[in-house]
Design an enzyme around this catalytic site. Structure first.
Site, PDB file in Angstrom:
ATOM      1  N   HIS A 102       0.831  -1.205   0.000  1.00  0.00           N
ATOM      2  CA  HIS A 102       0.000   0.000   0.000  1.00  0.00           C
ATOM      3  C   HIS A 102       0.867   1.258   0.000  1.00  0.00           C
ATOM      4  O   HIS A 102       0.602   2.201  -0.767  1.00  0.00           O
ATOM      5  CB  HIS A 102      -0.920   0.001   1.222  1.00  0.00           C
ATOM      6  CG  HIS A 102      -1.715   1.252   1.383  1.00  0.00           C
ATOM      7  ND1 HIS A 102      -2.965   1.428   0.830  1.00  0.00           N
ATOM      8  CD2 HIS A 102      -1.436   2.412   2.033  1.00  0.00           C
ATOM      9  CE1 HIS A 102      -3.421   2.633   1.130  1.00  0.00           C
ATOM     10  NE2 HIS A 102      -2.506   3.256   1.866  1.00  0.00           N
ATOM     11  N   GLU A 103       1.888   1.284   0.848  1.00  0.00           N
ATOM     12  CA  GLU A 103       2.753   2.462   0.914  1.00  0.00           C
ATOM     13  C   GLU A 103       3.534   2.640  -0.383  1.00  0.00           C
ATOM     14  O   GLU A 103       3.760   3.769  -0.837  1.00  0.00           O
ATOM     15  CB  GLU A 103       3.705   2.369   2.111  1.00  0.00           C
ATOM     16  CG  GLU A 103       2.993   2.319   3.468  1.00  0.00           C
ATOM     17  CD  GLU A 103       1.975   3.436   3.665  1.00  0.00           C
ATOM     18  OE1 GLU A 103       2.162   4.529   3.080  1.00  0.00           O
ATOM     19  OE2 GLU A 103       1.001   3.232   4.390  1.00  0.00           O
ATOM     20  N   HIS A 110       1.595   4.518  -2.909  1.00  0.00           N
ATOM     21  CA  HIS A 110       1.699   5.982  -2.851  1.00  0.00           C
ATOM     22  C   HIS A 110       2.947   6.469  -3.592  1.00  0.00           C
ATOM     23  O   HIS A 110       2.925   7.526  -4.244  1.00  0.00           O
ATOM     24  CB  HIS A 110       1.750   6.451  -1.394  1.00  0.00           C
ATOM     25  CG  HIS A 110       0.446   6.337  -0.681  1.00  0.00           C
ATOM     26  ND1 HIS A 110      -0.731   6.840  -1.188  1.00  0.00           N
ATOM     27  CD2 HIS A 110       0.127   5.774   0.532  1.00  0.00           C
ATOM     28  CE1 HIS A 110      -1.724   6.605  -0.329  1.00  0.00           C
ATOM     29  NE2 HIS A 110      -1.227   5.951   0.706  1.00  0.00           N
TER      30      HIS A 110
END
Length: 227
Positions: free
Chosen positions: A96-97, A100
């Protein structure tokens, strides 16, 4: 009791439930090791390299669930447990990170909008409630209204955050599946972790909106309040 106060209480309770479910889900799947046995840091590094982001660092961060992407430093920072853990939960968070970081590299519009909104949202979060309370205490309606307007910036920032976070989770699941980091039977738990994490952002927006409505009610913007 004022309807807006009841709404604030209901949203607060719902937020607690969401936080509890997130912690329970994360705790459960942080104990389940992925079949490949790769750590969160290894998966994050592999996804970044696959997207040509060799200059983005992967670093451990102190604390629990302190995982984040720092666009200024170009660094994916994973909480120490997720950095070293090969669990399904750690891999979901790490991916998920990285989502980004990929958004940043690709110029994802909502990420840029959120970054531009951050200064005024930070000001609104810190100063807005103070102006409302001081304005109410002094009978300065204009000052209190200014506080509400500033707090609206917080809600707008949180609204813009939703597509950013949901898109990062979508990317994360795609990375994990396409690159074979998780087996088909492991995708469900990863999806659950990310879904409950995303709902915390929805709860934060709902809380801000309920707070704004309550402040507006205190100012009598919905008509005269019944005593």
């Amino acid at each position: 009791m004022d309807f807006t106060l009841l709404l604030m209480i209901a949203v607060f309770v719902a937020s607690l439930v969401i936080q509890w479910r997130l912690q329970a889900t994360f705790g459960r799947f942080s104990q389940v090791v992925s079949a490949r046995g790769l750590t969160g840091a290894q998966v994050a590094r592999a996804i970044l390299d696959a997207h040509g982001l060799t200059g983005v660092r992967v670093e451990p961060a102190p604390g629990v669930l302190t995982d984040h992407y720092d666009p200024q430093a170009k660094a994916v920072r994973l909480s120490e447990a997720n950095y070293a853990s090969p669990s399904l939960a750690a891999l979901a968070v790490a991916a998920h990170e990285v989502g980004h970081a990929v958004q940043d590299a690709q110029g994802y519009a909502w990420l840029r909008v959120r970054a531009n909104l951050w200064p005024v949202a930070s000001l609104g979060s810190n100063l807005g409630p103070i102006l409302v309370l001081v304005g109410l205490g002094l009978g300065a309606v204009g000052l209190a209204k200014l506080g509400i307007y500033l707090y609206l910036a917080v809600a707008f920032f949180q609204l813009v955050t939703l597509p950013v976070e949901f898109d990062a989770s979508r990317r994360a699941l795609e990375f994990l599946k396409r690159m074979g980091f998780l087996a088909p039977g492991e995708m469900g738990p990863a999806r659950q972790v990310l879904q409950w994490a995303a709902l915390t952002y929805v709860a934060a927006l709902a809380s801000s909106l309920a707070t704004i409505l309550y402040y507006a009610s205190l100012l009598g913007l919905f008509g005269r309040r019944e005593e």
